[in-house]
Design a protein around this motif. Structure first.
Motif, PDB file in Angstrom:
ATOM      1  N   GLY A 174       0.821  -1.206   0.000  1.00  0.00           N
ATOM      2  CA  GLY A 174       0.000   0.000   0.000  1.00  0.00           C
ATOM      3  C   GLY A 174       0.851   1.250   0.000  1.00  0.00           C
ATOM      4  N   ALA A 175       2.006   1.175  -0.645  1.00  0.00           N
ATOM      5  CA  ALA A 175       2.977   2.271  -0.648  1.00  0.00           C
ATOM      6  C   ALA A 175       3.381   2.610  -2.068  1.00  0.00           C
ATOM      7  N   ILE A 176       3.857   3.823  -2.252  1.00  0.00           N
ATOM      8  CA  ILE A 176       4.463   4.219  -3.527  1.00  0.00           C
ATOM      9  C   ILE A 176       5.911   3.754  -3.503  1.00  0.00           C
ATOM     10  N   VAL A 177       6.301   2.991  -4.504  1.00  0.00           N
ATOM     11  CA  VAL A 177       7.657   2.450  -4.584  1.00  0.00           C
ATOM     12  C   VAL A 177       8.430   3.226  -5.635  1.00  0.00           C
ATOM     13  N   VAL A 178       9.519   3.863  -5.215  1.00  0.00           N
ATOM     14  CA  VAL A 178      10.431   4.544  -6.132  1.00  0.00           C
ATOM     15  C   VAL A 178      11.680   3.670  -6.220  1.00  0.00           C
ATOM     16  N   LEU A 179      11.709   2.795  -7.225  1.00  0.00           N
ATOM     17  CA  LEU A 179      12.834   1.873  -7.400  1.00  0.00           C
ATOM     18  C   LEU A 179      13.885   2.565  -8.254  1.00  0.00           C
ATOM     19  N   LYS A 180      14.942   3.011  -7.585  1.00  0.00           N
ATOM     20  CA  LYS A 180      15.954   3.827  -8.256  1.00  0.00           C
ATOM     21  C   LYS A 180      16.782   2.987  -9.222  1.00  0.00           C
ATOM     22  N   GLY A 181      17.338   3.658 -10.224  1.00  0.00           N
ATOM     23  CA  GLY A 181      18.157   2.980 -11.208  1.00  0.00           C
ATOM     24  C   GLY A 181      18.338   3.853 -12.432  1.00  0.00           C
ATOM     25  N   ALA A 182      18.938   3.259 -13.482  1.00  0.00           N
ATOM     26  CA  ALA A 182      19.194   4.013 -14.705  1.00  0.00           C
ATOM     27  C   ALA A 182      17.908   4.613 -15.258  1.00  0.00           C
ATOM     28  N   VAL A 183      16.809   3.886 -15.163  1.00  0.00           N
ATOM     29  CA  VAL A 183      15.476   4.441 -15.388  1.00  0.00           C
ATOM     30  C   VAL A 183      14.689   4.122 -14.129  1.00  0.00           C
ATOM     31  N   THR A 184      14.444   5.126 -13.304  1.00  0.00           N
ATOM     32  CA  THR A 184      13.752   4.901 -12.039  1.00  0.00           C
ATOM     33  C   THR A 184      12.294   4.552 -12.304  1.00  0.00           C
ATOM     34  N   VAL A 185      11.806   3.528 -11.582  1.00  0.00           N
ATOM     35  CA  VAL A 185      10.423   3.068 -11.711  1.00  0.00           C
ATOM     36  C   VAL A 185       9.638   3.574 -10.506  1.00  0.00           C
ATOM     37  N   ILE A 186       8.548   4.263 -10.753  1.00  0.00           N
ATOM     38  CA  ILE A 186       7.685   4.769  -9.688  1.00  0.00           C
ATOM     39  C   ILE A 186       6.348   4.058  -9.806  1.00  0.00           C
ATOM     40  N   ALA A 187       6.055   3.191  -8.835  1.00  0.00           N
ATOM     41  CA  ALA A 187       4.844   2.364  -8.876  1.00  0.00           C
ATOM     42  C   ALA A 187       3.892   2.776  -7.774  1.00  0.00           C
ATOM     43  N   SER A 188       2.605   2.814  -8.104  1.00  0.00           N
ATOM     44  CA  SER A 188       1.574   3.241  -7.168  1.00  0.00           C
ATOM     45  C   SER A 188       0.661   2.077  -6.809  1.00  0.00           C
ATOM     46  N   PRO A 189       0.121   2.060  -5.587  1.00  0.00           N
ATOM     47  CA  PRO A 189      -0.811   0.981  -5.210  1.00  0.00           C
ATOM     48  C   PRO A 189      -2.059   0.915  -6.079  1.00  0.00           C
ATOM     49  N   ASP A 190      -2.377   2.004  -6.793  1.00  0.00           N
ATOM     50  CA  ASP A 190      -3.565   1.983  -7.657  1.00  0.00           C
ATOM     51  C   ASP A 190      -3.301   1.330  -9.008  1.00  0.00           C
ATOM     52  N   GLY A 191      -2.071   0.812  -9.207  1.00  0.00           N
ATOM     53  CA  GLY A 191      -1.757   0.084 -10.430  1.00  0.00           C
ATOM     54  C   GLY A 191      -1.019   0.887 -11.474  1.00  0.00           C
ATOM     55  N   ARG A 192      -0.869   2.167 -11.268  1.00  0.00           N
ATOM     56  CA  ARG A 192      -0.144   2.983 -12.236  1.00  0.00           C
ATOM     57  C   ARG A 192       1.367   2.894 -12.015  1.00  0.00           C
ATOM     58  N   VAL A 193       2.100   2.973 -13.133  1.00  0.00           N
ATOM     59  CA  VAL A 193       3.559   2.938 -13.083  1.00  0.00           C
ATOM     60  C   VAL A 193       4.089   4.063 -13.969  1.00  0.00           C
ATOM     61  N   PHE A 194       5.106   4.762 -13.469  1.00  0.00           N
ATOM     62  CA  PHE A 194       5.751   5.830 -14.231  1.00  0.00           C
ATOM     63  C   PHE A 194       7.243   5.532 -14.335  1.00  0.00           C
ATOM     64  N   LEU A 195       7.789   5.671 -15.529  1.00  0.00           N
ATOM     65  CA  LEU A 195       9.225   5.523 -15.738  1.00  0.00           C
ATOM     66  C   LEU A 195       9.829   6.906 -15.905  1.00  0.00           C
ATOM     67  N   ASN A 196      10.927   7.146 -15.205  1.00  0.00           N
ATOM     68  CA  ASN A 196      11.576   8.452 -15.273  1.00  0.00           C
ATOM     69  C   ASN A 196      12.787   8.400 -16.200  1.00  0.00           C
ATOM     70  N   PRO A 197      12.772   9.161 -17.302  1.00  0.00           N
ATOM     71  CA  PRO A 197      13.879   9.093 -18.266  1.00  0.00           C
ATOM     72  C   PRO A 197      15.024  10.053 -17.964  1.00  0.00           C
ATOM     73  N   THR A 198      14.870  10.946 -16.965  1.00  0.00           N
ATOM     74  CA  THR A 198      15.932  11.919 -16.697  1.00  0.00           C
ATOM     75  C   THR A 198      17.021  11.299 -15.828  1.00  0.00           C
ATOM     76  N   GLY A 199      18.190  11.910 -15.858  1.00  0.00           N
ATOM     77  CA  GLY A 199      19.312  11.405 -15.061  1.00  0.00           C
ATOM     78  C   GLY A 199      20.372  10.783 -15.948  1.00  0.00           C
ATOM     79  N   ASN A 200      21.541  10.545 -15.375  1.00  0.00           N
ATOM     80  CA  ASN A 200      22.683  10.022 -16.120  1.00  0.00           C
ATOM     81  C   ASN A 200      23.658   9.380 -15.148  1.00  0.00           C
ATOM     82  N   PRO A 201      24.719   8.728 -15.654  1.00  0.00           N
ATOM     83  CA  PRO A 201      25.653   8.024 -14.750  1.00  0.00           C
ATOM     84  C   PRO A 201      26.324   8.911 -13.717  1.00  0.00           C
ATOM     85  N   GLY A 202      26.312  10.223 -13.917  1.00  0.00           N
ATOM     86  CA  GLY A 202      26.910  11.103 -12.929  1.00  0.00           C
ATOM     87  C   GLY A 202      26.229  11.044 -11.572  1.00  0.00           C
TER      88      GLY A 202
END
Length: 523
Positions: free
Chosen positions: A424-452
């Motif tokens: 029942g939590a929002i999960v921000v799974l960090k990484g090269a493309v961070t995945v943001i998942a919501s308990p309501d079933g929606r998922v957002f992929l974040n394209p910003t960021g770089n190896p720095g």
């Protein structure tokens, strides 16, 4: 931007053909024309109507992707290009619309080199040297696993050529649902995809092999797409802009949110300082920090705009910190827990009390997650009682889920969503493309960021950033998306100045206001 799996795209295609009544050959023709338009832009610019005298090499396999390739070959030939097709199948292996386009290309005298073994590779190398553009139509979105050994040899040659490479729908060798590459894949400079973008264009190694992505809806009706109930999206400026808090001219520090940042230990004071800096640079009105006595002076000097409250623990926070924490949370709009804590089991009851006995939005990060990993059921205490964001990197996610990092990385979207629903939590799974998942079933992929961003402290800045937007009244899912997007864009701005390494977490924090301002004025 909506993102789909290969299966979802197949459903959309099938419904377009069977329910709406657009023939498959029309969709294939539209797909080919979309590719041809991009070829014209690459070679001559948008206004050039024809591309005579140029040479194209097209690699074609079986299936509908191959049918797209033959349709592209036909249209480019009609436009005056000299087209050579390297065909990695036989005409008898094609069926339906793909076979029709193969036969049409043959009827117009199209040039085909049948690839049967390595005997044709010298001819392929010569064609690549002379080519103005190379087009990959070997495999489509249904591909999984490794390319055949023979195909790999030809792809290796293509990846070395100097001509621009354009992939049809998806780069061959790249899996559409995961972005996984098992052996090798076509390294495209451009990809023209049809209908909607695929998850694999952005996950895993997708960005490396996709190049510039162009999307053409190929006349698929919007209502057919809507019926598929798509719940995965790519974060874009258009999504993020409406989330940015608008300041009232009569506002003051008390109306711009109060956040409580809880963490730190002797030797780890920098985590709290950086988290506080991220919060302040994200516009929070009042920042309060609860830290062990042993680092109060250091944190106070490091974040002079914040208020530091000592807990009755000298080296690291323990169970005795609860009263200090509770006193600060009574007037807080959001809190963050974890950066710099160190894995002290004595603090776990405090985390449990925060989750069970308060309703303030909470962001759990770093060692708070490592402490909870032994009792992940604690994360479900928030269901119905308040909002929760967890921000694990892959190692922390593996500990929370009692699996390996490899298993996390192979199913980032699926795992993040499953745990978001379970906890029942929002999960921000960090990484090269961070995945943001919501308990309501929606998922957002974040394209910003770089190896720095792969340097100490950047995660602490992100935690402070998300907390600040939650404190300013942005709904928690929006705060997670907004904070993650701006954090990555700040790193992208710094990468443009310094390259992909060498900038610091503090510099990322200090860049946050600039990138927010840029978004605020974008049309």
């Amino acid at each position: 931007m909506r993102l789909v799996t290969a299966g979802q795209m197949r459903n959309i295609d099938a419904n377009t053909i069977n329910k709406f009544g657009i023939p498959g050959i029309v969709l294939m023709e539209n797909a080919a024309l979309a590719v041809v338009r991009q070829v014209r832009k690459i070679l001559h610019g948008e206004r050039q109507p024809k591309i005579p005298g140029k040479k194209a090499v097209i690699l074609i396999g079986k299936g509908n992707n191959g049918g797209d390739g033959f349709a592209v070959a036909r249209h480019l030939s009609v436009s005056g290009m000299e087209v050579t097709v390297f065909f990695f199948a036989g005409g008898g292996e094609l069926g339906g619309d793909a076979r029709l386009n193969y036969e049409l290309y043959l009827k117009m005298g199209g040039k085909i080199v049948q690839v049967e073994d390595e005997m044709q590779i010298r001819l392929f190398r010569l064609a690549l040297i002379q080519a103005d553009i190379v087009i990959d139509a070997l495999y489509g979105t249904g591909f999984k696993g490794s390319l055949p050994d023979l195909t790999q040899k030809y792809v290796a040659e293509m990846n070395k050529c100097s001509a621009p490479v354009l992939a049809v729908d998806i780069a061959s060798g790249l899996e559409a649902d995961s972005g996984k590459v098992s052996s090798t894949a076509v390294k495209a400079d451009y990809t023209v995809t049809f209908g909607l973008a695929k998850l694999g264009h952005f996950l895993g190694e997708g960005p490396v092999y996709t190049g510039e992505l162009l999307i053409d809806q190929i006349s698929i009706p919007e209502n057919i797409i809507y019926e598929e109930k798509i719940t995965t999206y790519l974060l874009t400026a258009e999504i993020i802009q409406p989330l940015i808090p608008v300041r009232n001219r009569q506002g003051h520090k008390g109306t711009h949110g109060t956040g409580v940042f809880i963490g730190g230990s002797v030797g780890m004071s920098g985590a709290v300082v950086l988290g506080g800096r991220g919060a302040l640079r994200s516009g929070i009105g009042l920042l309060q920090m609860v830290v062990p006595e042993g680092i109060v002076e250091t944190v106070d000097r490091g974040v002079i705009e914040g208020t530091v409250w000592p807990a009755p623990d000298y080296e690291m926070l323990g169970q005795g910190a609860w009263n200090a924490v509770l006193e600060r949370l009574t007037e807080a709009d959001a809190c963050a827990v974890g950066p710099g804590l160190k894995p002290n089991s004595g603090f776990l009851p405090v985390i449990k009390s925060i989750l069970a006995d308060t309703s303030v939005p909470v962001i759990l990060d770093a060692d708070a997650l490592n402490l909870v990993a032994g009792q992940p059921e604690l994360l479900s205490l928030r269901k119905g009682q308040g909002s929760l964001v967890v921000t694990p990197h892959p190692g922390e996610m593996a500990r929370l889920c009692q699996c390996t990092v490899l298993e996390v990385q192979e199913s980032r979207v699926e795992l993040a969503l499953a745990k978001a629903i379970e906890w029942g939590a929002i999960v921000v799974l960090k990484g090269a493309v961070t995945v943001i998942a919501s308990p309501d079933g929606r998922v957002f992929l974040n394209p910003t960021g770089n190896p720095g961003l792969g340097t100490g402290g950047t995660g602490d800045v992100l935690t402070g950033c998300i907390m600040a937007y939650a404190a300013q009244g942005v709904p928690l899912l929006g705060a997670a998306c907004l904070g993650t997007f701006l954090h990555g864009r700040a790193a992208d701005e710094l990468s443009g100045i310094y390259g992909s390494a060498g900038f610091t977490a503090a510099e990322v924090a200090d860049m946050l206001p600039k990138v927010r301002k840029t978004l605020e004025v974008e049309e």
